[in-house]
Motif scaffolding. Structure first.
Motif, PDB file in Angstrom:
ATOM      1  N   PHE A 111      -3.558   7.481 -12.018  1.00 62.36           N
ATOM      2  CA  PHE A 111      -3.012   8.711 -11.440  1.00 62.36           C
ATOM      3  C   PHE A 111      -2.454   8.453 -10.045  1.00 62.36           C
ATOM      4  O   PHE A 111      -1.339   8.849  -9.724  1.00 62.36           O
ATOM      5  N   GLU A 112      -3.224   7.780  -9.191  1.00 62.28           N
ATOM      6  CA  GLU A 112      -2.783   7.529  -7.822  1.00 62.28           C
ATOM      7  C   GLU A 112      -1.523   6.664  -7.775  1.00 62.28           C
ATOM      8  O   GLU A 112      -0.696   6.821  -6.875  1.00 62.28           O
ATOM      9  N   GLN A 113      -1.359   5.781  -8.741  1.00 60.55           N
ATOM     10  CA  GLN A 113      -0.172   4.927  -8.783  1.00 60.55           C
ATOM     11  C   GLN A 113       1.083   5.718  -9.131  1.00 60.55           C
ATOM     12  O   GLN A 113       2.188   5.276  -8.851  1.00 60.55           O
ATOM     13  N   GLN A 114       0.944   6.888  -9.729  1.00 65.00           N
ATOM     14  CA  GLN A 114       2.090   7.729 -10.094  1.00 65.00           C
ATOM     15  C   GLN A 114       2.671   8.500  -8.912  1.00 65.00           C
ATOM     16  O   GLN A 114       3.800   8.959  -8.990  1.00 65.00           O
ATOM     17  N   LEU A 115       1.884   8.717  -7.901  1.00 61.32           N
ATOM     18  CA  LEU A 115       2.251   9.622  -6.810  1.00 61.32           C
ATOM     19  C   LEU A 115       3.476   9.171  -6.053  1.00 61.32           C
ATOM     20  O   LEU A 115       3.696   7.975  -5.895  1.00 61.32           O
ATOM     21  N   PRO A 116       4.276  10.104  -5.553  1.00 62.90           N
ATOM     22  CA  PRO A 116       4.145  11.555  -5.653  1.00 62.90           C
ATOM     23  C   PRO A 116       4.675  12.068  -6.993  1.00 62.90           C
ATOM     24  O   PRO A 116       5.545  11.460  -7.611  1.00 62.90           O
ATOM     25  N   LEU A 117       4.162  13.232  -7.406  1.00 65.87           N
ATOM     26  CA  LEU A 117       4.589  13.906  -8.629  1.00 65.87           C
ATOM     27  C   LEU A 117       5.071  15.309  -8.275  1.00 65.87           C
ATOM     28  O   LEU A 117       4.510  15.956  -7.386  1.00 65.87           O
ATOM     29  N   THR A 118       6.092  15.779  -8.982  1.00 68.80           N
ATOM     30  CA  THR A 118       6.597  17.139  -8.754  1.00 68.80           C
ATOM     31  C   THR A 118       6.892  17.802 -10.095  1.00 68.80           C
ATOM     32  O   THR A 118       7.097  17.116 -11.107  1.00 68.80           O
ATOM     33  N   GLY A 119       6.928  19.138 -10.077  1.00 66.18           N
ATOM     34  CA  GLY A 119       7.259  19.871 -11.287  1.00 66.18           C
ATOM     35  C   GLY A 119       7.534  21.337 -10.999  1.00 66.18           C
ATOM     36  O   GLY A 119       7.168  21.858  -9.942  1.00 66.18           O
ATOM     37  N   GLY A 157      -5.208  10.200   3.820  1.00 61.67           N
ATOM     38  CA  GLY A 157      -5.703   9.544   2.609  1.00 61.67           C
ATOM     39  C   GLY A 157      -6.076  10.489   1.488  1.00 61.67           C
ATOM     40  O   GLY A 157      -6.297  10.047   0.361  1.00 61.67           O
ATOM     41  N   THR A 158      -6.146  11.789   1.762  1.00 64.35           N
ATOM     42  CA  THR A 158      -6.491  12.741   0.700  1.00 64.35           C
ATOM     43  C   THR A 158      -5.277  12.982  -0.197  1.00 64.35           C
ATOM     44  O   THR A 158      -4.130  12.825   0.225  1.00 64.35           O
ATOM     45  N   ILE A 159      -5.564  13.374  -1.419  1.00 66.42           N
ATOM     46  CA  ILE A 159      -4.504  13.724  -2.365  1.00 66.42           C
ATOM     47  C   ILE A 159      -4.586  15.218  -2.592  1.00 66.42           C
ATOM     48  O   ILE A 159      -5.663  15.757  -2.877  1.00 66.42           O
ATOM     49  N   LYS A 160      -3.432  15.881  -2.430  1.00 65.73           N
ATOM     50  CA  LYS A 160      -3.402  17.341  -2.534  1.00 65.73           C
ATOM     51  C   LYS A 160      -2.237  17.791  -3.403  1.00 65.73           C
ATOM     52  O   LYS A 160      -1.189  17.151  -3.429  1.00 65.73           O
ATOM     53  N   ALA A 161      -2.469  18.920  -4.078  1.00 66.84           N
ATOM     54  CA  ALA A 161      -1.405  19.605  -4.808  1.00 66.84           C
ATOM     55  C   ALA A 161      -0.948  20.762  -3.931  1.00 66.84           C
ATOM     56  O   ALA A 161      -1.767  21.546  -3.445  1.00 66.84           O
ATOM     57  N   GLY A 186     -11.877  13.193  -6.735  1.00 69.81           N
ATOM     58  CA  GLY A 186     -12.047  12.291  -7.883  1.00 69.81           C
ATOM     59  C   GLY A 186     -10.772  11.643  -8.381  1.00 69.81           C
ATOM     60  O   GLY A 186     -10.746  11.081  -9.464  1.00 69.81           O
ATOM     61  N   SER A 187      -9.708  11.709  -7.593  1.00 65.59           N
ATOM     62  CA  SER A 187      -8.423  11.159  -8.049  1.00 65.59           C
ATOM     63  C   SER A 187      -8.488   9.656  -8.293  1.00 65.59           C
ATOM     64  O   SER A 187      -7.720   9.138  -9.092  1.00 65.59           O
ATOM     65  N   ASN A 188      -9.411   8.978  -7.639  1.00 63.84           N
ATOM     66  CA  ASN A 188      -9.503   7.523  -7.804  1.00 63.84           C
ATOM     67  C   ASN A 188     -10.101   7.129  -9.150  1.00 63.84           C
ATOM     68  O   ASN A 188     -10.192   5.943  -9.453  1.00 63.84           O
ATOM     69  N   PHE A 189     -10.482   8.104  -9.993  1.00 64.10           N
ATOM     70  CA  PHE A 189     -11.025   7.807 -11.313  1.00 64.10           C
ATOM     71  C   PHE A 189     -10.165   8.353 -12.448  1.00 64.10           C
ATOM     72  O   PHE A 189     -10.525   8.236 -13.603  1.00 64.10           O
ATOM     73  N   MET A 190      -9.040   8.974 -12.133  1.00 64.38           N
ATOM     74  CA  MET A 190      -8.245   9.663 -13.147  1.00 64.38           C
ATOM     75  C   MET A 190      -7.224   8.751 -13.822  1.00 64.38           C
ATOM     76  O   MET A 190      -6.685   7.835 -13.214  1.00 64.38           O
ATOM     77  N   ASN A 191      -6.979   9.087 -15.087  1.00 62.85           N
ATOM     78  CA  ASN A 191      -5.898   8.449 -15.833  1.00 62.85           C
ATOM     79  C   ASN A 191      -4.579   9.090 -15.403  1.00 62.85           C
ATOM     80  O   ASN A 191      -4.565   9.998 -14.584  1.00 62.85           O
ATOM     81  N   GLU A 192      -3.478   8.648 -15.993  1.00 62.28           N
ATOM     82  CA  GLU A 192      -2.176   9.244 -15.669  1.00 62.28           C
ATOM     83  C   GLU A 192      -2.197  10.739 -15.960  1.00 62.28           C
ATOM     84  O   GLU A 192      -2.782  11.184 -16.935  1.00 62.28           O
TER      85      GLU A 192
END
Length: 182
Positions: free
Chosen positions: A64-72, A93-97, A153-159
């Motif tokens: 998941f983290e490797q995909q960033l940034p994501l938009t929609g 370092g935080t990931i936010k939507a 928990g983003s460091n454990f997520m799949n795509e």
């Protein structure tokens, strides 16, 4: 045959000498030193610079983290839902939507979900998510814009391929709207 004290002492001394030289002595008691490595490293260990240490100390990034940034852009499912979403890593370092120009139906219990599945239309033409896990992230407000939600928990997520706003009210748990991510 008669032995005197002098002869017995000589035999005892000789016997002790034979026993010691033949290896028939008790084994030494184990100590802390007996568990130490027997050889020193063959090469010096390099010392990392502070920049290298920080880079090496960080855990490997999740898919998941490797995909960033994501938009929609949100599409309507159960009720009109509009706006956009951006998921990115912030400078701390935080990931936010971040939901921008966001609006959806009224509910006292709206929640943001991240989905591994793609957003697709089913046979009835309704929007739905494809296969995969969904991660409940946090409550959101129906019309606050912009609003930011941290993703733990983003460091454990799949795509992740889509997000969904869910009315987390029993018994229906309606999907108000979703956004495909790219």
């Amino acid at each position: 045959m008669r032995f005197d004290i002098r002869q017995i002492s000589i035999f005892a001394l000789a016997g002790a000498f034979v026993l010691c030289s033949s290896g028939c002595v008790s084994a030494p008691l184990p100590s802390v030193d007996s568990h130490a490595p027997s050889s020193a490293p063959s090469a010096p260990v390099p010392v990392a610079t502070p920049a290298e240490a920080n880079q090496n100390d960080s855990p490997q990034m999740s898919a998941f983290e490797q995909q960033l940034p994501l938009t929609g852009q949100f599409v309507t499912q159960w009720t009109e839902t509009v706006g956009s979403v951006e998921i990115a890593r912030h400078s701390d370092g935080t990931i936010k939507a971040t939901l921008t120009d966001f609006s959806t139906g009224t509910s006292p219990n709206l929640r943001l979900y991240l989905n591994e599945g793609d957003l697709v239309t089913n046979a009835d033409g309704a929007w739905t998510t494809d296969v995969g896990l969904s991660y409940e992230i946090a409550p959101v407000m129906a019309s606050a814009s912009p609003q930011e939600v941290e993703i733990p928990g983003s460091n454990f997520m799949n795509e992740i391929h889509s997000v969904t706003i869910v009315d987390y009210t029993s018994p229906d748990f309606l999907h108000f709207g979703s956004a495909p991510l790219g």
